[in-house]
Design a protein around this motif. Structure first.
Motif, PDB file in Angstrom:
ATOM      1  N   SER A 160      14.865  -1.488   0.622  1.00 49.78           N
ATOM      2  CA  SER A 160      13.600  -0.811   0.368  1.00 49.78           C
ATOM      3  C   SER A 160      12.533  -1.375   1.293  1.00 49.78           C
ATOM      4  O   SER A 160      12.348  -2.584   1.384  1.00 49.78           O
ATOM      5  CB  SER A 160      13.186  -1.030  -1.092  1.00 49.78           C
ATOM      6  N   ALA A 187      -3.679   2.951   3.805  1.00 50.80           N
ATOM      7  CA  ALA A 187      -2.522   3.136   4.670  1.00 50.80           C
ATOM      8  C   ALA A 187      -1.460   3.985   3.983  1.00 50.80           C
ATOM      9  O   ALA A 187      -0.553   4.475   4.625  1.00 50.80           O
ATOM     10  CB  ALA A 187      -1.924   1.789   5.078  1.00 50.80           C
ATOM     11  N   GLY A 188      -1.602   4.169   2.673  1.00 51.03           N
ATOM     12  CA  GLY A 188      -0.630   4.972   1.937  1.00 51.03           C
ATOM     13  C   GLY A 188      -0.537   6.388   2.483  1.00 51.03           C
ATOM     14  O   GLY A 188       0.555   6.920   2.684  1.00 51.03           O
ATOM     15  N   VAL A 205       9.215   5.572   4.645  1.00 51.16           N
ATOM     16  CA  VAL A 205      10.375   6.451   4.584  1.00 51.16           C
ATOM     17  C   VAL A 205      10.997   6.548   5.973  1.00 51.16           C
ATOM     18  O   VAL A 205      10.350   6.993   6.923  1.00 51.16           O
ATOM     19  CB  VAL A 205       9.979   7.845   4.067  1.00 51.16           C
ATOM     20  N   ARG A 246      -1.097   7.309   5.411  1.00 53.52           N
ATOM     21  CA  ARG A 246      -0.543   7.331   6.752  1.00 53.52           C
ATOM     22  C   ARG A 246       0.972   7.230   6.740  1.00 53.52           C
ATOM     23  O   ARG A 246       1.644   7.692   7.649  1.00 53.52           O
ATOM     24  CB  ARG A 246      -1.116   6.180   7.577  1.00 53.52           C
ATOM     25  N   ALA A 247       1.527   6.578   5.731  1.00 56.26           N
ATOM     26  CA  ALA A 247       2.946   6.234   5.796  1.00 56.26           C
ATOM     27  C   ALA A 247       3.845   7.258   5.121  1.00 56.26           C
ATOM     28  O   ALA A 247       5.035   7.026   5.014  1.00 56.26           O
ATOM     29  CB  ALA A 247       3.183   4.865   5.171  1.00 56.26           C
ATOM     30  N   GLY A 248       3.277   8.383   4.711  1.00 58.20           N
ATOM     31  CA  GLY A 248       4.124   9.402   4.107  1.00 58.20           C
ATOM     32  C   GLY A 248       4.748   8.907   2.823  1.00 58.20           C
ATOM     33  O   GLY A 248       5.963   8.768   2.722  1.00 58.20           O
ATOM     34  N   VAL A 249       3.924   8.616   1.842  1.00 60.29           N
ATOM     35  CA  VAL A 249       4.401   8.007   0.614  1.00 60.29           C
ATOM     36  C   VAL A 249       5.358   8.946  -0.103  1.00 60.29           C
ATOM     37  O   VAL A 249       5.021  10.085  -0.412  1.00 60.29           O
ATOM     38  CB  VAL A 249       3.205   7.677  -0.295  1.00 60.29           C
ATOM     39  N   ARG A 250       6.559   8.481  -0.308  1.00 55.72           N
ATOM     40  CA  ARG A 250       7.517   9.162  -1.164  1.00 55.72           C
ATOM     41  C   ARG A 250       8.266   8.097  -1.938  1.00 55.72           C
ATOM     42  O   ARG A 250       8.073   6.904  -1.715  1.00 55.72           O
ATOM     43  CB  ARG A 250       8.489   9.999  -0.314  1.00 55.72           C
ATOM     44  N   ALA A 251       9.131   8.518  -2.836  1.00 55.63           N
ATOM     45  CA  ALA A 251       9.930   7.524  -3.549  1.00 55.63           C
ATOM     46  C   ALA A 251      10.761   6.729  -2.540  1.00 55.63           C
ATOM     47  O   ALA A 251      11.248   7.275  -1.553  1.00 55.63           O
ATOM     48  CB  ALA A 251      10.852   8.225  -4.551  1.00 55.63           C
ATOM     49  N   ALA A 252      10.905   5.462  -2.802  1.00 56.82           N
ATOM     50  CA  ALA A 252      11.648   4.608  -1.871  1.00 56.82           C
ATOM     51  C   ALA A 252      13.080   5.085  -1.780  1.00 56.82           C
ATOM     52  O   ALA A 252      13.665   5.499  -2.774  1.00 56.82           O
ATOM     53  CB  ALA A 252      11.617   3.161  -2.346  1.00 56.82           C
ATOM     54  N   GLN A 307      -0.572  -4.470   3.857  1.00 57.47           N
ATOM     55  CA  GLN A 307      -1.829  -4.558   4.584  1.00 57.47           C
ATOM     56  C   GLN A 307      -2.468  -5.908   4.272  1.00 57.47           C
ATOM     57  O   GLN A 307      -2.514  -6.342   3.121  1.00 57.47           O
ATOM     58  CB  GLN A 307      -2.755  -3.420   4.152  1.00 57.47           C
ATOM     59  N   VAL A 365       5.089  -0.717   3.115  1.00 55.79           N
ATOM     60  CA  VAL A 365       3.977  -0.919   4.039  1.00 55.79           C
ATOM     61  C   VAL A 365       2.986  -1.877   3.384  1.00 55.79           C
ATOM     62  O   VAL A 365       2.544  -1.647   2.253  1.00 55.79           O
ATOM     63  CB  VAL A 365       3.279   0.417   4.383  1.00 55.79           C
ATOM     64  N   VAL A 397       0.804  -1.222   0.000  1.00 56.07           N
ATOM     65  CA  VAL A 397       0.000   0.000   0.000  1.00 56.07           C
ATOM     66  C   VAL A 397       0.834   1.268   0.000  1.00 56.07           C
ATOM     67  O   VAL A 397       0.310   2.339  -0.321  1.00 56.07           O
ATOM     68  CB  VAL A 397      -0.966   0.030   1.209  1.00 56.07           C
ATOM     69  N   ALA A 398       2.137   1.190   0.346  1.00 56.69           N
ATOM     70  CA  ALA A 398       2.934   2.416   0.396  1.00 56.69           C
ATOM     71  C   ALA A 398       4.399   2.072   0.606  1.00 56.69           C
ATOM     72  O   ALA A 398       4.745   0.944   0.968  1.00 56.69           O
ATOM     73  CB  ALA A 398       2.467   3.326   1.528  1.00 56.69           C
ATOM     74  N   ASP A 399       5.258   3.071   0.367  1.00 54.46           N
ATOM     75  CA  ASP A 399       6.639   2.979   0.814  1.00 54.46           C
ATOM     76  C   ASP A 399       6.716   3.446   2.259  1.00 54.46           C
ATOM     77  O   ASP A 399       5.857   4.197   2.729  1.00 54.46           O
ATOM     78  CB  ASP A 399       7.543   3.872  -0.052  1.00 54.46           C
TER      79      ASP A 399
END
Lengths: 107, 107, 107, 107, 107
Positions: free
Chosen positions: B23, C97-98, B11, C100-106, B28, B26, B7-9
């Protein structure tokens, strides 16, 4: 170790190197929890199997360096699923799992 | 092993030495449980992957000394999320996960 | 790996030999579950961290023979706690959840 | 380690090589959760035993390479099952397990 | 690692070889979950301790080949049990565990 039911194959075309020869099966517990196991036995769908977790799972594979944390170790001869028939459990908490596990003399 | 959705990276600028090149993603579960996995595959967001836990996770990384307890091992070709559509489960407890896992001949 | 919040130090005057130099922190999950982790990073209270379990926790410590089964591995740059605001989850089960996790480039 | 009750043998005619001599027992927790353990002790049905999990389970077997992740390590002299008599727990959360465990001087 | 309360000794006259000198204690979590740990410290009943699981538990024992998957590693100086007083938790999910863990400068 747990007793789970084989419900499907898991098809993963793209996977990490070192898993190319491993057969993956989708398993389901009596409570409906789904997990994925490596299958060194070759189990038909619908069968109840017992599985090992963690580092013991790797010992069950022909190559103990296989990447797995859940491996099928054998097929249970007889298992009645209590999860599909909760009405058949008149005395919750009592040691009634004996009837489900096909009690015979230990092998 | 379990099947989870990316669902996300994640950081993390400040981390322990020895994790600098890993890498983190996240994930789910169908039930909404969130966890973090190392990703040696490079999976696009939204994909369903299967993961290994414990010491097996390290074996999935290019460097087996990588600090991880959950690693993505492959991308599932087809997975229907039952958690998002509980109304589509008419027979709870039945081995209906087969339809979800894209049953084909084992690779 | 999981994402947990540092809420306190754990003071243990009497402990087994070999743990004397390890800083112990009380962590709490979004669901309020409390656990204790060794902290090789030095994390201020209130921060969200990600942790590894099992034998991987020992690899995160300066001395890999340190007695621990849960170690802080890094500080998450940005994490919105969904557990404290369940009303902010309009679509349970969706990959939300994206945000929530502060999505940025890995990294 | 946990305290579980032996409720049945598990019969598995077809199993992976390296498990042929291991006796498998079906165990049940006070809450009714069913699991399978290897039994190096030879425990009669109905007895309460304590078990170890993970790699420690293999150390309990005569051959530490035995494939197992749950092994019976001993028979508890006296154990009152609170799960079968929830009405007998007047003060939930209080340290009332002492009466159940047959408190005596440690061996 | 977790924080649990010692509630009793566990008496096991018949056990596997290699466990003869290990003191076993019955522990209880704040939620009332009962488990069994090896005790290399010698903790009086009623004390709150922190424990390690898995292979780390063996490292906490004087003999690292001791069969255990849960070992007491130290006595917590101060711990207020939230599980026994749920009414005292006005803000569920908030980082209120700090008051319970006796916050002081890390050792």
């Amino acid at each position: 170790m747990e007793v789970l039911q084989v419900v499907a194959d898991l098809v993963c075309t793209r996977r990490v190197a070192g898993m190319q020869a491993v057969s993956l099966r989708v398993l389901q517990s009596e409570q409906g929890v789904v997990s994925v196991a490596s299958d060194p036995v070759g189990v038909p769908e619908g069968k109840w199997v017992f599985v090992t977790t963690g580092s013991a799972a790797r010992l069950a594979m022909p190559d103990p360096l296989t990447i797995t944390d859940l491996a099928i170790c054998g097929i249970v001869d007889h298992w009645e699923c209590a999860g599909n028939a909760p009405a058949a459990t008149p005395d919750a908490g009592a040691p009634d799992a004996g009837a489900r596990a096909g009690v015979r003399a230990a092998p």
